[in-house]
Write an enzyme that holds these catalytic residues in place. Structure first.
Site, PDB file in Angstrom:
ATOM      1  CG  ASP A   1      13.521   1.472   2.611  1.00 15.76           C
ATOM      2  OD1 ASP A   1      12.505   1.152   3.255  1.00 15.76           O
ATOM      3  OD2 ASP A   1      14.599   0.858   2.693  1.00 15.76           O
TER       4      ASP A   1
ATOM      5  NE  ARG B   1       8.872   1.513   7.104  1.00 17.89           N
ATOM      6  CZ  ARG B   1       9.629   1.089   6.091  1.00 17.89           C
ATOM      7  NH1 ARG B   1      10.419   1.930   5.440  1.00 17.89           N
ATOM      8  NH2 ARG B   1       9.573  -0.165   5.707  1.00 17.89           N
TER       9      ARG B   1
END
Length: 279
Positions: free
Chosen positions: A107, A158
């Site tokens: 992340d 992402r």
């Protein structure tokens, strides 16, 4: 125990609960990205402990029929303690995951963590031939340059709009400008990336844009959404042969996560209110 209202957004407190959720979701052709809740540790033992748990979860995924992988936060595994602590724990996790053929997402947190995160991901992406991916945020002004760098790195990327309240010097603040940047960056990815595009969005317009770009460029992609948010859309997309992954948090630090989900979207708040009123 997680109350029913919060369990719509969090899979449970234990790795077993998360794996069970992933197994159920996999039967509907949606994969799961398991994330142990926790971040910003000020001492090393909890950072090491969470890294150890991720390795255990990787082993459990390998023994499960679920379509699943993991996602870790840099501050959860030691970035606040030093770049070296973060890199060491991430390498341990990625090495174990690669041995078990389980993918690892990293992340992205606030803009101060971007360089250290990208450095670690690039090194491990090359070392594992792409068994690690990273999240980048469309609201950051630096992201076009970061994507140019990542286009040459094995692994997945992402793209999200960005949830952190960043200073205007480094980030676009207006929604329309962030949406414009997201569209432009997504097209760049479909043009320049060979594989590994993850559309991290619940926005139907962005998902439709990705579908159009796929039709134009042919680059494979996947859509990623949060557990508990537009789940019917997730299963509908999967039934249309779109690769869909659900981001699935779990762990005993669930309250803060649930509170953020309810605050950030009116639809989530209304969902929570209905759950309270109807029991």
């Amino acid at each position: 125990m997680i109350p029913p209202i919060a369990s719509n957004f969090v899979a449970g407190e234990s790795p077993a609960a998360a794996i069970e959720h992933a197994e159920q979701t996999s039967t509907r052709d949606v994969g799961c990205i398991l994330n142990l809740l926790g971040e910003h540790y000020e001492e090393r033992p909890p950072a090491d402990a969470d890294a150890d748990e991720y390795i255990e979860v990787v082993e459990a995924i390998a023994d499960s029929p679920a379509t699943a992988c993991i996602s870790v936060k840099p501050s959860q595994i030691g970035l606040d303690l030093g770049d070296d602590v973060f890199a060491e724990n991430l390498e341990r996790i990625v090495t174990a995951a690669t041995e078990h053929d389980v993918f690892v997402w990293v992340d992205m947190e606030d803009h101060t963590t971007t360089d250290a995160t990208l450095d670690a991901v690039e090194e491990l992406g090359r070392a594992t031939d792409g068994n690690v991916g990273v999240c980048v945020q469309a609201n950051l002004k630096r992201t076009p340059n970061d994507l140019e760098r990542l286009a040459a790195v094995p692994g997945k990327v992402r793209l999200v709009k960005g949830a952190y309240d960043e200073p205007k010097e480094v980030a676009y603040k207006k929604k329309a400008r962030v949406d414009e940047q997201y569209r432009e960056l997504l097209e760049y990815m479909f043009q320049e990336f060979d594989d590994g595009i993850a559309v991290g969005s619940h926005d139907p317009e962005m998902i439709a844009h990705a579908r159009d770009l796929h039709a134009e460029y042919g680059t494979p992609y996947e859509v990623q959404m949060l557990m508990g948010v537009r789940e019917s859309a997730q299963f509908d997309l999967a039934s249309e042969d779109v690769e869909v992954w659900q981001y699935v948090p779990y762990g005993d630090k669930w309250f803060q996560y649930f509170y953020r989900r309810v605050r950030e979207r009116k639809s989530n708040a209304l969902f929570a209110l209905r759950a309270v009123l109807t029991g």
